[in-house]
Design a protein around this motif. Structure first.
Motif, short mmCIF file in Angstrom:
data_model
loop_
_atom_site.label_atom_id
_atom_site.label_comp_id
_atom_site.label_asym_id
_atom_site.label_seq_id
_atom_site.Cartn_x
_atom_site.Cartn_y
_atom_site.Cartn_z
N ALA A 41 -0.08 0.99 0.91
CA ALA A 41 0.71 1.08 -0.31
C ALA A 41 0.63 2.52 -0.80
O ALA A 41 -0.21 3.30 -0.35
CB ALA A 41 0.19 0.12 -1.38
N LYS A 42 1.49 2.85 -1.74
CA LYS A 42 1.42 4.19 -2.31
C LYS A 42 0.15 4.34 -3.14
O LYS A 42 -0.24 3.43 -3.87
CB LYS A 42 2.67 4.46 -3.14
CG LYS A 42 3.92 4.57 -2.28
CD LYS A 42 5.17 4.86 -3.08
CE LYS A 42 6.39 4.93 -2.15
NZ LYS A 42 7.65 5.17 -2.90
N LYS A 43 -0.49 5.47 -3.00
CA LYS A 43 -1.75 5.75 -3.69
C LYS A 43 -1.55 5.74 -5.20
O LYS A 43 -0.57 6.31 -5.69
CB LYS A 43 -2.30 7.10 -3.24
CG LYS A 43 -3.63 7.48 -3.90
CD LYS A 43 -4.11 8.84 -3.42
CE LYS A 43 -3.32 9.99 -4.02
NZ LYS A 43 -3.52 10.13 -5.49
N PRO A 44 -2.46 5.11 -5.95
CA PRO A 44 -2.37 5.20 -7.41
C PRO A 44 -2.37 6.66 -7.85
O PRO A 44 -3.27 7.42 -7.45
CB PRO A 44 -3.64 4.48 -7.88
CG PRO A 44 -3.98 3.54 -6.77
CD PRO A 44 -3.60 4.27 -5.51
N GLU A 51 -4.00 1.72 -12.81
CA GLU A 51 -3.17 2.48 -13.74
C GLU A 51 -3.18 1.92 -15.15
O GLU A 51 -2.89 2.63 -16.11
CB GLU A 51 -1.73 2.55 -13.21
CG GLU A 51 -1.59 3.32 -11.90
CD GLU A 51 -2.20 4.72 -11.97
OE1 GLU A 51 -1.89 5.47 -12.92
OE2 GLU A 51 -3.00 5.06 -11.08
N ASP A 66 10.16 1.53 3.37
CA ASP A 66 9.61 1.64 2.02
C ASP A 66 8.74 2.87 1.81
O ASP A 66 8.24 3.10 0.70
CB ASP A 66 8.78 0.39 1.69
CG ASP A 66 9.63 -0.86 1.65
OD1 ASP A 66 10.83 -0.74 1.31
OD2 ASP A 66 9.11 -1.95 1.96
N SER A 106 -3.41 -1.30 -7.55
CA SER A 106 -2.90 -0.07 -8.15
C SER A 106 -2.50 -0.29 -9.61
O SER A 106 -2.76 0.55 -10.48
CB SER A 106 -1.69 0.45 -7.37
OG SER A 106 -2.07 0.84 -6.06
N GLU A 107 -1.89 -1.44 -9.88
CA GLU A 107 -1.50 -1.75 -11.26
C GLU A 107 -2.73 -1.88 -12.16
O GLU A 107 -2.72 -1.41 -13.31
CB GLU A 107 -0.69 -3.06 -11.28
CG GLU A 107 0.69 -2.92 -10.65
CD GLU A 107 1.37 -4.27 -10.47
OE1 GLU A 107 0.81 -5.28 -10.95
OE2 GLU A 107 2.46 -4.31 -9.87
N THR A 119 0.38 -4.88 1.51
CA THR A 119 0.97 -3.98 0.52
C THR A 119 0.96 -4.61 -0.87
O THR A 119 0.62 -3.95 -1.86
CB THR A 119 2.41 -3.61 0.91
OG1 THR A 119 2.41 -2.95 2.18
CG2 THR A 119 3.04 -2.70 -0.13
N ARG A 120 1.28 -5.90 -0.96
CA ARG A 120 1.37 -6.55 -2.27
C ARG A 120 0.00 -6.57 -2.97
O ARG A 120 -0.05 -6.41 -4.20
CB ARG A 120 1.92 -7.96 -2.14
CG ARG A 120 1.08 -8.90 -1.30
CD ARG A 120 1.70 -10.30 -1.21
NE ARG A 120 0.91 -11.21 -0.40
CZ ARG A 120 1.06 -11.35 0.90
NH1 ARG A 120 1.97 -10.63 1.54
NH2 ARG A 120 0.30 -12.21 1.57
N ASP A 162 -0.79 -3.08 -4.12
CA ASP A 162 0.01 -2.79 -5.32
C ASP A 162 -0.60 -3.44 -6.56
O ASP A 162 -0.59 -2.85 -7.65
CB ASP A 162 1.44 -3.27 -5.13
CG ASP A 162 2.27 -2.36 -4.23
OD1 ASP A 162 1.89 -1.19 -4.05
OD2 ASP A 162 3.30 -2.83 -3.70
N THR A 163 -1.13 -4.65 -6.40
CA THR A 163 -1.80 -5.32 -7.53
C THR A 163 -3.00 -4.50 -7.99
O THR A 163 -3.21 -4.30 -9.19
CB THR A 163 -2.26 -6.73 -7.12
OG1 THR A 163 -1.13 -7.54 -6.85
CG2 THR A 163 -3.09 -7.38 -8.22
#
Length: 317
Positions: free
Chosen positions: A115-118, A278, A84, A274-275, A267-268, A271-272
């Motif tokens: 996770a991918k950085k925001p 953003e 991923d 990060s959302e 990661t999940r 990601d939360t």
């Protein structure tokens, strides 16, 4: 590579900048990250300075001499089972080994911990988030937080607290923050509906009751906060008085629930977060930034207990 190590244990320990060998062996699920930013958490320095560690040689000998949990940086290599993420991805996260060893130019970390950085955040901002923001998110979940309920956040202006206030508001809770008067306006800006100034007296028997009491300072216990916990309410701590936490089963008998949040990095969950970032519902608060060579000063700042947000260390510009 440059990395921070410790010269000893206990109250006399010092963090020093050394040149050490870079990681050479990756596990199948590991990525190698060129670290741009890291941050300081009380867990970091408590592992090194706490008397229990200083006087427990067996534990001391098992702890690595490296420092840092949170990281943000760029992947420069990856294991055979990493699917991923790609080389060149900007990521953030932490590991729940005793230490991620993020106060270094390069470090290994399992792909499930990042996770991918925001995109909207700098590396320094992203590095401030993994441990504190996931502690806030997981603590609120453990306390059965949901829209329409009330939450009291003890320590609303600190590292975990600033994230807890914002996440709780995003979840639709009515948020009351406990902080000093000088931080009251700041906590309101983060989204707190009401503020309790702890310097004006003991509020624990007069502030009313809440569906969730979230103590992010680790100073309180179910016993000291009994009057604050509503019937069938929750008390969640990031640590606290171990002896007091042992009475948890007895509080359940009377319809009150207690627990301690032991943060894990997933990661999940990142990601939360990060959302939320953003969407404009969450922003990291930086107290101060130190270069890698001044990591000792960064930890000293954290130990004052007066930080507004997170202390960040710039590993690579």
């Amino acid at each position: 590579m440059k990395a921070i190590t410790t010269s000893g244990w206990g109250l006399s320990a010092e963090l020093v900048l050394n040149t050490i060998s870079a990681p050479t062996r990756l596990g199948a699920n590991d990525v190698l990250v060129q670290v741009h930013g890291a941050s300081v958490n009380p867990k970091d320095w408590k592992l090194n300075y706490h008397a229990a560690v200083a006087f427990t040689p067996l534990l001391v000998n098992k702890l690595p001499p490296f420092f840092g949990d949170d990281l943000a940086g760029v992947i420069i290599d990856k294991g055979s089972k990493v699917r991923d993420f790609e080389i060149g991805d900007a990521v953030y996260g932490m590991d729940m080994r005793p230490r991620t060893a993020s106060l270094a130019e390069l470090t290994r970390i399992d792909q499930k911990r990042i996770a991918k950085k925001p995109p909207s955040l700098t590396f320094q901002q992203a590095a401030s988030m993994p441990l504190a923001a996931q502690t806030a998110l997981q603590g609120l979940r453990k306390g059965k937080a949901e829209a329409g309920k009330s939450v009291l956040i003890i320590g609303a202006s600190g590292g975990v607290g600033t994230f807890a206030v914002q996440i709780a508001k995003a979840m639709g809770l009515h948020v009351t923050g406990v902080c000093s008067g000088r931080n009251a306006d700041f906590a309101r800006e983060l989204g707190a509906d009401e503020i309790i100034d702890y310097t004006q007296g003991d509020y624990r028997n007069t502030a009313g009751s809440f569906d969730l009491v979230f103590d992010v300072t680790s100073y309180e216990s179910p016993r000291t906060c009994d009057a604050l916990i509503a019937e069938d309410g929750w008390f969640i701590s990031t640590g606290g008085d171990t002896r007091s936490m042992l009475i948890t089963p007895f509080y359940r008998v009377f319809g009150k629930h207690c627990g301690t949040v032991v943060v894990e990095s997933w990661t999940r969950d990142l990601d939360t977060l990060s959302e939320l970032v953003e969407s404009g519902k969450l922003r990291p608060i930086i107290d101060s930034v130190f270069p890698l060579a001044q990591s000792q000063q960064a930890y000293d700042r954290s130990r004052t207990g007066r930080c507004r947000g997170k202390v960040v260390i710039e590993v690579m510009a």
